[in-house]
Design a protein around this motif. Structure first.
Motif, short mmCIF file in Angstrom:
data_model
loop_
_atom_site.label_atom_id
_atom_site.label_comp_id
_atom_site.label_asym_id
_atom_site.label_seq_id
_atom_site.Cartn_x
_atom_site.Cartn_y
_atom_site.Cartn_z
N MET A 1 -15.85 45.17 -36.25
CA MET A 1 -15.70 46.20 -37.30
C MET A 1 -14.34 46.02 -37.96
N PRO A 2 -14.29 45.83 -39.29
CA PRO A 2 -12.99 45.65 -39.94
C PRO A 2 -12.12 46.90 -39.81
N LEU A 3 -10.81 46.69 -39.72
CA LEU A 3 -9.89 47.83 -39.61
C LEU A 3 -9.58 48.37 -41.00
N THR A 4 -9.30 49.68 -41.06
CA THR A 4 -8.89 50.28 -42.33
C THR A 4 -7.42 49.95 -42.57
N GLY A 5 -6.97 50.22 -43.80
CA GLY A 5 -5.58 49.97 -44.13
C GLY A 5 -4.63 50.75 -43.21
N LEU A 6 -4.98 52.01 -42.92
CA LEU A 6 -4.10 52.83 -42.07
C LEU A 6 -4.06 52.30 -40.64
N GLU A 7 -5.22 51.84 -40.16
CA GLU A 7 -5.25 51.28 -38.79
C GLU A 7 -4.38 50.02 -38.71
N TYR B 1 -1.85 49.38 -40.68
CA TYR B 1 -0.46 49.83 -40.85
C TYR B 1 0.18 50.19 -39.51
N LYS B 2 -0.63 50.84 -38.64
CA LYS B 2 -0.09 51.26 -37.34
C LYS B 2 0.30 50.06 -36.48
N LEU B 3 -0.28 48.89 -36.78
CA LEU B 3 0.03 47.70 -35.99
C LEU B 3 1.18 46.88 -36.58
N LEU B 4 1.64 47.25 -37.76
CA LEU B 4 2.74 46.51 -38.41
C LEU B 4 4.10 47.08 -37.96
N PRO B 5 5.20 46.35 -38.20
CA PRO B 5 6.53 46.82 -37.73
C PRO B 5 6.99 48.13 -38.38
N ARG B 6 6.52 48.43 -39.57
CA ARG B 6 6.85 49.66 -40.30
C ARG B 6 8.35 49.80 -40.58
N THR B 7 8.99 48.69 -40.94
CA THR B 7 10.41 48.72 -41.30
C THR B 7 10.62 48.64 -42.81
N ASN B 8 9.55 48.36 -43.53
CA ASN B 8 9.62 48.24 -45.00
C ASN B 8 10.69 47.24 -45.46
N CYS B 9 10.80 46.14 -44.80
CA CYS B 9 11.86 45.16 -45.13
C CYS B 9 11.56 44.36 -46.39
N GLU C 1 -2.42 37.69 -46.45
CA GLU C 1 -2.62 37.08 -45.13
C GLU C 1 -1.56 37.57 -44.17
N LEU C 2 -1.95 37.75 -42.94
CA LEU C 2 -1.07 38.32 -41.92
C LEU C 2 0.22 37.50 -41.76
N LYS C 3 0.10 36.18 -41.93
CA LYS C 3 1.27 35.31 -41.69
C LYS C 3 2.40 35.59 -42.69
N TYR D 1 7.27 39.43 -38.87
CA TYR D 1 7.70 40.28 -37.74
C TYR D 1 6.54 40.90 -36.95
N VAL D 2 5.33 40.47 -37.21
CA VAL D 2 4.19 41.04 -36.46
C VAL D 2 4.26 40.55 -35.02
N THR D 3 4.10 41.45 -34.07
CA THR D 3 4.15 41.05 -32.66
C THR D 3 2.90 40.26 -32.28
N GLU D 4 3.00 39.51 -31.19
CA GLU D 4 1.84 38.73 -30.73
C GLU D 4 0.68 39.66 -30.38
N GLU D 5 1.03 40.80 -29.81
CA GLU D 5 -0.01 41.75 -29.40
C GLU D 5 -0.76 42.28 -30.63
N ALA D 6 0.01 42.63 -31.65
CA ALA D 6 -0.61 43.14 -32.88
C ALA D 6 -1.43 42.05 -33.55
N LYS D 7 -0.90 40.82 -33.52
CA LYS D 7 -1.61 39.69 -34.12
C LYS D 7 -2.99 39.52 -33.47
N ALA D 8 -2.98 39.57 -32.13
CA ALA D 8 -4.24 39.38 -31.39
C ALA D 8 -5.24 40.46 -31.79
N LYS D 9 -4.75 41.71 -31.88
CA LYS D 9 -5.65 42.83 -32.23
C LYS D 9 -6.19 42.65 -33.64
N LEU D 10 -5.32 42.27 -34.55
CA LEU D 10 -5.74 42.13 -35.96
C LEU D 10 -6.70 40.95 -36.12
N GLU D 11 -6.43 39.88 -35.43
CA GLU D 11 -7.34 38.73 -35.55
C GLU D 11 -8.70 39.04 -34.95
#
Ligand code: SF4
Length: 448
Positions: A1-7, A9-17, A38-40, A44-54
């Motif tokens: 099931m594809p994730l929504t934009g907000l879901e 967002y919760k997996l991103l670093p949220r630093t607005n760099c 593309e995620l790449k 700054y995406v963590t490996e854990e977040a990457k795995a979840k998003l992929e």
């Protein structure tokens, strides 16, 4: 099931760099959800977040490929339960079940016969997709010889059915070296050994259980063992059981995003009665097999199955088309009649078959009407006097004939007046409404 934009967002670093090129992490998440980034792009995406998003962006039904020198079969990666929701993408492979106990010479005879079989359907060449070779003997050398025999006469993809012992499977795989067959099948008793063989050979593995729970347990264990390309055999029997369990599998994969069952399916509709097998295979084509292994190889049965498959596995929004241009039928000369029609393939083949069967030599100009039939194209403004004139002029037919007469379909008789103005000096003849009447029309109306 594809994730929504907000879901996302919760997996991103949220630093607005802004290093990804977007002003905020939320803006980037929205682009990711819309598949416009593309995620790449975020370093700054963590490996854990990457795995979840992929994992979330993986297709709900895994794409599995079987290949050989002569082609490949791609199955899975479907996204809808019903074709009208969007389209079905990967048509099920139809394979013939052969057994090593039949002997190498008989296998060569059968495989070369089936390999050569082709049927033409609206200009599309259809045929059998491959062979499923069973190690009925249980003997590694006999199995390897059978696989080699089939490969010596056919380059189509294979399924190697050798569940009895890993050494038999290995012998078959060695004989199939250079190809990517499906290894059949792991079950609750042999899955560790079969997974090891499949992992070493880097081939997809079929998983067999009579229950969906059993299948889900097995796939999870086999994925942990390192084999990710799996095909499910739920062991369906008759039409009712097939419908219930194959639909349940598809629903669980698509609607519930249940990963352990997110794989394409193999079925064996085999029956003593070839007609019963054909009926069940037809049901499996519609719902929801990826590979169908047939006991009988009968062109009379195979042809309707291939046509059914062809009709279901095309995009309903894109009609099947033929190339616009000038077609010659029965070696026409300068005096032969000239006809025009649209590039909807069924229209083209209805006309060309009728003319060819009648023995009349003729020229046929096929207009680009975006694949629509005559009346539909006319109603949509895709088959009008201007387009017909352009098609006739661009076809070069003028240099090949010594007359200036063109026959238009009877269904668009209304265009004859406009065409006389567009095609100055030409006689516009109104043909029959139905292709079946072309021969009698030509006999009555065409004079040299
Ligand atoms: Fe957020 Fe990553 Fe973009 Fe920085 S690069 S704004 S952390 S998404």
């Amino acid at each position: 099931m594809p994730l929504t934009g907000l879901e996302i967002y919760k997996l991103l670093p949220r630093t607005n760099c802004k290093e990804c090129g977007y002003p905020t992490c939320l803006a980037f998440a929205m682009k990711l959800a819309a598949k416009q980034a593309e995620l790449k792009e975020c370093p700054y995406v963590t490996e854990e977040a990457k795995a979840k998003l992929e994992a979330a962006s993986a297709p709900p039904i895994r794409l599995v490929t079987l290949s050989a020198e002569g082609g490949q079969i791609e199955i899975g990666n479907e996204t809808v339960l019903f074709r009208h929701e969007k389209t079905f993408y990967h048509r099920p492979g139809l394979l013939w079940h052969l057994r090593d106990s039949e002997g190498a010479e008989e296998l060569k005879r059968k495989a070369s016969l089936a390999d050569a079989y082709r049927a033409d359907y609206v200009g599309i060449s259809l045929g059998l997709d491959g062979f499923a070779i069973e190690a009925a003997s249980g003997d590694p050398a006999t199995f390897a010889a059978a696989v080699s025999a089939v490969r010596s006469v056919s380059k189509k993809p294979l399924i190697l059915m050798a569940p009895s012992a890993p050494e038999v499977a290995k012998a078959g795989l060695q004989a199939a070296a250079g190809t990517r067959p499906l290894l059949y099948a792991a079950d609750s008793g042999n899955w560790e050994a079969m997974a090891a063989v499949a992992k070493e050979a880097k081939v997809p593995l079929a998983v067999r259980s009579d229950t969906l729970e059993g299948l889900a347990e097995l796939t999870q264990s086999i994925v942990k063992a390192g084999v990710e390309d799996l095909v499910l055999d739920p062991g369906v029997s008759g039409p009712s059981d097939s419908l219930a369990r194959l639909t349940a599998l598809r629903r669980l994969a698509l609607r519930s995003a249940f990963r352990p069952l997110g794989y394409p399916v193999i079925t064996f509709p085999g029956r003593k009665d070839p007609a019963a097998e054909t009926l069940l295979a037809a049901e499996h084509i519609a719902k929801y097999a990826g590979l169908i292994v047939l006991e009988a190889f009968e062109p009379a049965s195979l042809y309707p199955l291939m046509v059914l498959r062809q009709n279901l596995y095309t995009d309903p929004q894109k009609p099947i088309q033929v190339q616009p241009g000038l077609y010659e039928i029965n070696s026409p000369d300068a005096k032969a009649p000239l006809m025009v029609t649209t590039n909807f393939s069924i229209t083209y083949f209805a006309i060309s078959n009728e003319v060819e069967g009648s023995g009349w030599p003729a020229w046929l100009v096929v207009c680009d009407a975006e694949g629509m039939s005559v009346l539909t194209a006319w109603a949509a403004g895709k088959f009008d006097a201007e387009r017909i004139t352009k098609a006739v002029k661009n076809s070069g037919v003028k240099d090949k004939i010594d007359h200036q007469r063109v026959i238009i379909p009877g269904a668009v008789a209304i265009l004859s007046g406009e065409l006389e103005e567009e095609l100055q000096g030409w006689q516009i003849m109104v043909g029959p409404r139905e292709a079946v009447d072309i021969a009698s029309y030509l006999k009555a109306m065409w004079t040299n």
